[in-house]
Scaffold this active site. Structure first.
Site, PDB file in Angstrom:
ATOM      1  N   ASP A   1     127.237  65.400  16.223  1.00  0.00           N
ATOM      2  CA  ASP A   1     127.261  63.965  16.540  1.00  0.00           C
ATOM      3  C   ASP A   1     125.880  63.603  17.071  1.00  0.00           C
ATOM      4  OD1 ASP A   1     127.447  61.463  17.635  1.00  0.00           O
ATOM      5  OD2 ASP A   1     129.093  61.936  19.015  1.00  0.00           O
TER       6      ASP A   1
ATOM      7  N   LYS B   1     121.584  52.962  18.173  1.00  0.00           N
ATOM      8  CA  LYS B   1     120.601  53.461  19.141  1.00  0.00           C
ATOM      9  C   LYS B   1     119.253  53.655  18.450  1.00  0.00           C
ATOM     10  CE  LYS B   1     124.651  55.545  21.050  1.00  0.00           C
ATOM     11  NZ  LYS B   1     124.965  54.638  22.129  1.00  0.00           N
TER      12      LYS B   1
ATOM     13  N   TRP C   1     131.173  62.314  25.300  1.00  0.00           N
ATOM     14  CA  TRP C   1     131.425  62.054  23.881  1.00  0.00           C
ATOM     15  C   TRP C   1     132.015  63.270  23.200  1.00  0.00           C
ATOM     16  CZ3 TRP C   1     132.135  57.298  22.954  1.00  0.00           C
ATOM     17  CH2 TRP C   1     131.464  56.345  23.719  1.00  0.00           C
TER      18      TRP C   1
HETATM   19  N1  PMP Z   1     128.835  59.707  20.334  1.00  0.00           N
HETATM   20  C1  PMP Z   1     127.788  59.464  21.142  1.00  0.00           C
HETATM   21  C2  PMP Z   1     126.858  60.584  21.476  1.00  0.00           C
HETATM   22  C3  PMP Z   1     127.580  58.169  21.639  1.00  0.00           C
HETATM   23  O1  PMP Z   1     126.543  57.925  22.451  1.00  0.00           O
HETATM   24  C4  PMP Z   1     128.474  57.137  21.284  1.00  0.00           C
HETATM   25  C5  PMP Z   1     128.284  55.705  21.738  1.00  0.00           C
HETATM   26  N2  PMP Z   1     127.621  55.482  22.885  1.00  0.00           N
HETATM   27  C6  PMP Z   1     129.562  57.441  20.475  1.00  0.00           C
HETATM   28  C7  PMP Z   1     129.698  58.738  19.997  1.00  0.00           C
HETATM   29  C8  PMP Z   1     130.546  56.393  20.067  1.00  0.00           C
HETATM   30  O2  PMP Z   1     129.961  55.629  19.105  1.00  0.00           O
HETATM   31  P1  PMP Z   1     130.621  54.330  18.458  1.00  0.00           P
HETATM   32  O3  PMP Z   1     130.679  53.301  19.525  1.00  0.00           O
HETATM   33  O4  PMP Z   1     129.650  54.021  17.353  1.00  0.00           O
HETATM   34  O5  PMP Z   1     131.955  54.703  17.945  1.00  0.00           O
END
Ligand code: PMP
Length: 361
Positions: free
Chosen positions: A172, A196, A102
């Site tokens: 994040d 989550k 991520w």
């Molecule tokens: N950052 C992290 C740490 C994640 O776990 C995720 C999704 N699994 C995201 C960003 C992306 O999130 P979204 O699908 O809400 O855009």
């Protein structure tokens, strides 16, 4: 009705009591005669739901008064773009810790807007380590330092907060928010997709220090502009009302559990049981992450022989343990054990793992 133990990485398990309450008030929210889904976001009923959710979140995270809380859409992925668009100001560079899948996406998006300086890169270790900050190459002219406290795929989590000095720290927290107490005042911006630890997908929470709201100019489109959302109490356009309401129920549930400090104790115990079972298996199960960087929320583990993976997953499903398949980039298994995963789910999983090993080991 039967519910299984759902180890999905997200959208993830929600507290049963929250689902039950949403069920009970689905058709008629507190005598209003309508569902929350059918309410005007500007009507007094929804305004009260929205305000209460923000109040509860401020209380459980101890968010200082000089921070705004935004209830947005677009997922954490939109934040990869909104952060540079809003925070660069006159600067041309920002620092990024690259510690997993991520943060890689955040860096890639940052590069579209500025000189994204990677201060630490653990890709060579397959994201199983978190080197101490003493080795990071920070730039004092950076507009911000971005990091990912918990990497959902590799299951690697900071148990310390990077020190950014005068540079705003941006986190994040998609997969770790509300799992433990944090000092919000150390951060410039905290953001998290809801699906989550907060509620259903479709809601994205942003917590931003007020002085940072003035950095973005008029060239930033309104829907991507933090200040416009802040000035409009997250109602510049129609917000994700039902997800906002559900998040509010989750915040109340967390308060009833004793707040985030109590959640952290339970989370440590839950993760401890699972890591202990993995470490005690004599190599039948293995978690490759540096011990002090192991995640409390996402526990990946591989089996001694990947030919056993299918049997493991089939047997788990029969035992009522679902969504354990690991991310394709890591393989093996991953148990996501967010706040709403009951401790009993871990106990059943650990028993199942022992039984499977005794049959196949
Ligand atoms: N950052 C992290 C740490 C994640 O776990 C995720 C999704 N699994 C995201 C960003 C992306 O999130 P979204 O699908 O809400 O855009």
């Amino acid at each position: 009705m039967s519910r299984v133990f759902n180890f999905s990485a997200g959208p993830a398990v929600l507290p049963k009591a929250v689902l039950q309450q949403a069920h009970d008030e689905l058709l008629d929210w507190q005598g209003s005669g309508v569902s929350v889904m059918e309410m005007s976001h500007r009507g007094k009923e929804f305004m009260s739901i929205a305000a209460q959710a923000e109040k509860d979140l401020r209380e459980i995270m101890a968010i200082p008064d000089n921070y705004k809380v935004l209830f947005l859409q677009g997922g954490a992925s939109s934040q990869f773009t909104m952060v540079p668009m809003n925070l660069l100001g006159d600067k041309t560079t920002a620092d990024y810790a690259y510690t997993g899948h991520w943060s890689k996406k955040a860096v890639a998006e940052g590069k579209r807007h500025c000189d994204a300086n990677v201060v630490v890169d653990t890709s060579a270790d397959k994201f199983t380590t978190l080197p101490p900050q003493s080795g990071w190459k920070l730039n004092k002219d950076a507009a911000y330092l971005h990091y990912t406290p918990n990497e959902t795929i590799a299951g690697v989590e900071f148990n310390w907060t990077p020190e950014a000095g005068d540079v705003p720290l941006v986190a994040d927290m998609s997969s770790s928010i509300l799992s433990r107490a944090i000092d919000v005042s150390k951060y410039g911006v905290i953001y998290a997709g809801a699906q989550k630890n907060i509620g259903p997908a479709g809601l994205t929470i942003v917590i931003i220090r007020e002085d940072l709201l003035d950095l973005a100019g008029d060239n930033v489109p309104p829907m991507l502009h933090y200040k416009i959302h802040a000035d409009n109490d997250s109602m510049y356009n129609t917000p994700p009302t039902f997800a906002w309401y559900m998040a509010g129920l989750v915040f109340q549930w967390i308060k009833k559990q004793g707040g985030v400090k109590a959640m952290a104790e339970i989370n440590k115990r839950k993760a401890g049981k699972l890591y202990d079972a993995i470490d005690a298996s004599g190599g039948f199960y293995r978690n490759p992450v540096q011990k002090d960087a192991r995640s409390l929320m996402n526990v990946p583990f591989i089996l001694v022989d990947e030919a056993l993976d299918k049997d493991f997953l089939d047997g788990a499903a029969k035992t009522g343990l679902v969504q354990l398949k690991g991310h394709r980039s890591v393989g093996g298994m991953r148990a996501s054990i967010y706040n709403a995963m009951p401790e009993e789910g871990i106990d059943v999983l650990v028993d199942y793992m022992k039984q499977f090993q005794s049959e196949k080991g």
